[in-house]
Design an enzyme around this catalytic site. Structure first.
Site, PDB file in Angstrom:
ATOM      1  N   LEU A 204       0.401  31.616  63.298  1.00  0.00           N
ATOM      2  CA  LEU A 204       0.773  32.832  62.383  1.00  0.00           C
ATOM      3  C   LEU A 204       1.371  32.275  61.478  1.00  0.00           C
ATOM      4  O   LEU A 204       2.311  31.515  61.323  1.00  0.00           O
ATOM      5  CB  LEU A 204       1.411  34.183  63.060  1.00  0.00           C
ATOM      6  CG  LEU A 204       0.550  34.592  64.492  1.00  0.00           C
ATOM      7  CD1 LEU A 204       1.931  35.969  64.714  1.00  0.00           C
ATOM      8  CD2 LEU A 204      -0.282  36.051  63.653  1.00  0.00           C
ATOM      9  N   HIS A 205       1.029  32.959  60.309  1.00  0.00           N
ATOM     10  CA  HIS A 205       1.969  32.703  58.677  1.00  0.00           C
ATOM     11  C   HIS A 205       1.689  33.408  58.245  1.00  0.00           C
ATOM     12  O   HIS A 205       2.590  33.128  56.900  1.00  0.00           O
ATOM     13  CB  HIS A 205       1.438  31.593  58.660  1.00  0.00           C
ATOM     14  CG  HIS A 205       0.704  30.483  57.840  1.00  0.00           C
ATOM     15  ND1 HIS A 205      -1.085  30.149  58.812  1.00  0.00           N
ATOM     16  CD2 HIS A 205       0.158  30.474  56.665  1.00  0.00           C
ATOM     17  CE1 HIS A 205      -1.895  29.922  57.838  1.00  0.00           C
ATOM     18  NE2 HIS A 205      -1.794  30.097  57.163  1.00  0.00           N
ATOM     19  N   ARG A 206       0.335  34.429  57.816  1.00  0.00           N
ATOM     20  CA  ARG A 206       0.258  35.204  57.004  1.00  0.00           C
ATOM     21  C   ARG A 206       1.289  36.437  57.180  1.00  0.00           C
ATOM     22  O   ARG A 206       2.098  36.794  57.654  1.00  0.00           O
ATOM     23  CB  ARG A 206      -0.348  36.255  57.128  1.00  0.00           C
ATOM     24  CG  ARG A 206      -1.836  35.441  57.533  1.00  0.00           C
ATOM     25  CD  ARG A 206      -3.233  35.358  56.038  1.00  0.00           C
ATOM     26  NE  ARG A 206      -4.131  34.404  55.880  1.00  0.00           N
ATOM     27  CZ  ARG A 206      -3.880  33.487  55.340  1.00  0.00           C
ATOM     28  NH1 ARG A 206      -2.534  32.850  54.271  1.00  0.00           N
ATOM     29  NH2 ARG A 206      -4.926  31.966  55.451  1.00  0.00           N
ATOM     30  N   PRO A 207       1.838  36.169  55.754  1.00  0.00           N
ATOM     31  CA  PRO A 207       3.246  37.360  55.034  1.00  0.00           C
ATOM     32  C   PRO A 207       2.563  38.689  55.531  1.00  0.00           C
ATOM     33  O   PRO A 207       3.795  38.989  56.163  1.00  0.00           O
ATOM     34  CB  PRO A 207       3.131  36.889  53.545  1.00  0.00           C
ATOM     35  CG  PRO A 207       2.685  35.801  53.269  1.00  0.00           C
ATOM     36  CD  PRO A 207       1.523  35.477  54.191  1.00  0.00           C
ATOM     37  N   ASP A 281      -4.216  33.961  62.154  1.00  0.00           N
ATOM     38  CA  ASP A 281      -4.642  34.144  61.168  1.00  0.00           C
ATOM     39  C   ASP A 281      -4.436  32.751  59.879  1.00  0.00           C
ATOM     40  O   ASP A 281      -4.898  33.487  58.993  1.00  0.00           O
ATOM     41  CB  ASP A 281      -3.015  35.187  60.325  1.00  0.00           C
ATOM     42  CG  ASP A 281      -1.595  34.712  60.749  1.00  0.00           C
ATOM     43  OD1 ASP A 281      -1.657  32.835  60.711  1.00  0.00           O
ATOM     44  OD2 ASP A 281      -1.148  35.712  60.281  1.00  0.00           O
TER      45      ASP A 281
END
Ligand code: UD1
Ligand code: UDP
Length: 365
Positions: A204-207, A281
């Site tokens: 996961l890393h999407r703002p 993501d």
């Protein structure tokens, strides 16, 4: 013919590796490699250069982390100096990160041709910083290389001259196919005591998922439920680690969720290859799952890579915990061998990019 190749963030390194190798088949090309320094941790940058045999960058702008405006502006200022010191015939950018658009704007304003690899992808979600970077970069590029048919359609709809657009396949898949056997030689499965198809991988890393504590808490809730049925390995992006720490989520991860540092490309490839499922993501991981025939649940409402859904590899599940858990149950019953591979994802995209670029630059000399 000097071509400046730009990288900045983790997915860029994976995309540039086969392109740098492909230039060596064209004796008239002098490739230079510029690293903007957008990603800089050993496990987000140097490790990929070593594992993938990418040449040392000729120039590192060492920009580091900052707000969007400061980071983009910093890269632009530094890259302008680079182009003054190293006049070039073309600048090649990959993907959709801030380094992509920053160097793209500088190139065209200095009269240097811009080549965009992975052009035309559209999520149609302008809340994503990457979507802004994609639309803007494509609108100023002279040569646009697409990974899938939807990219061609999107660019034509936006009025881009069809003569500039080429479907060439996927450089990320070039790297995957070149390294799949090497990945099988790593000890990551033994080190993490995993068995084939006996676990899932999370990234996961999407703002929109990780910078909002409520959204992140909901995702962790879903992961905890899933982990009681399928143990999860979670190599955590530094952005996510910061947010999860602040939200107090790292002190109580579920019993069967193992949070680890980001892993190298070869180890990650092996983990995805042997996993029962991926929950992510990421942009690029949707494509890697497709070729590895590992089902992917994408924790987003949309994707700029619709072919990964059409071929049966990928499902969009957003970040509602109930929807994620329900989709997980469905995928556990599915047959991954039915996943199909998109046209031209054959390991030769970088060769096509290099040949077409040389042909076009020679013709406009
Ligand atoms: C960036 C890209 C995103 C891409 C992702 C790949 C933009 C706008 N975003 O997101 O499209 O999917 O890279 O991973 O270009 N950090 C570290 N060490 C590093 C790098 C980052 O600790 O080596 C931390 C810093 O706190 C930083 C944060 O991560 O502020 C975010 O980094 P940044 O490059 O701004 O965005 P990403 O979320 O990595
Ligand atoms: N990746 C990796 N180690 C990890 C997580 C991801 O090597 O711990 C690789 C993954 O195989 C893919 C790329 O990083 O090739 C995707 O990068 P990321 O998800 O950060 O960016 P995005 O594709 O979303 O822009």
């Amino acid at each position: 013919m000097r071509i400046i190749n730009v990288v900045g963030a983790r997915p860029n390194f994976i995309k540039i590796a086969p392109i740098m190798a492909a230039w060596s088949g064209h004796s008239g090309v002098e490739p230079l490699l510029v690293h903007t320094g957008q990603h800089y941790d050993e496990k987000m940058s140097d490790l990929f250069f070593r594992q993938l045999g990418i040449p040392e960058p000729d120039i590192n702008l060492e920009i580091g982390s900052a707000s969007h405006a400061r980071q983009t502006a910093g890269i632009m200022t530094a890259f302008e100096k680079t182009l003054q010191d190293h006049p070039a015939d073309a600048v090649l950018v990959v993907g959709d990160v801030n380094s992509t658009i920053a160097c793209g704007i500088v190139a065209v304003k200095m009269g240097v041709k811009l080549i965009h690899v992975e052009a035309g992808l559209r999520s149609f979600d302008r809340d994503m910083p990457e979507e802004i970077n994609r639309v803007l970069t494509d609108s100023i590029s002279n040569l646009l290389f697409c990974t899938e048919e939807s990219g061609i359609e999107n660019l034509q709809r936006e009025g881009i001259d069809p003569g500039k657009i080429h479907l060439v396949g996927n450089v990320m898949i070039d790297t995957l196919l070149r390294n799949r056997e090497r990945a099988a030689e790593t000890a990551v499965m033994e080190d993490l005591k995993l068995t084939e198809s006996g676990y899932g991988v999370v990234t996961l890393h999407r703002p929109s998922n990780v910078d909002n504590p409520e959204a992140l808490r909901g995702i962790f809730e879903a992961l905890n439920t899933i982990a009681t049925r399928l143990p999860l390995i979670f190599p955590m992006h530094p952005r996510t680690r910061k947010s999860a720490e602040t939200a107090g989520l790292l002190s109580t991860p579920g019993e069967h969720i193992r949070i680890i540092e980001p892993v190298g490309y070869l180890e990650f490839l092996r983990l995805v290859d042997c996993a029962r499922m991926i929950l992510s993501d990421s942009g690029g991981i949707q494509e890697e799952c497709t070729v590895l025939k590992t089902p992917c649940l994408t924790l987003r409402e949309n994707t700029e890579r619709p072919v990964t859904v059409e071929t049966g590899a990928n499902r969009l599940v957003g970040n509602n915990p109930d929807v994620i858990v329900k989709a997980f149950s469905d995928v556990m019953k599915s047959d991954p061998s039915e996943i199909r591979i998109p046209p031209l994802w054959d390991g030769r995209a970088a060769e096509r990019i290099a040949s077409k670029t040389v042909e076009v630059l020679q013709a406009t000399d």
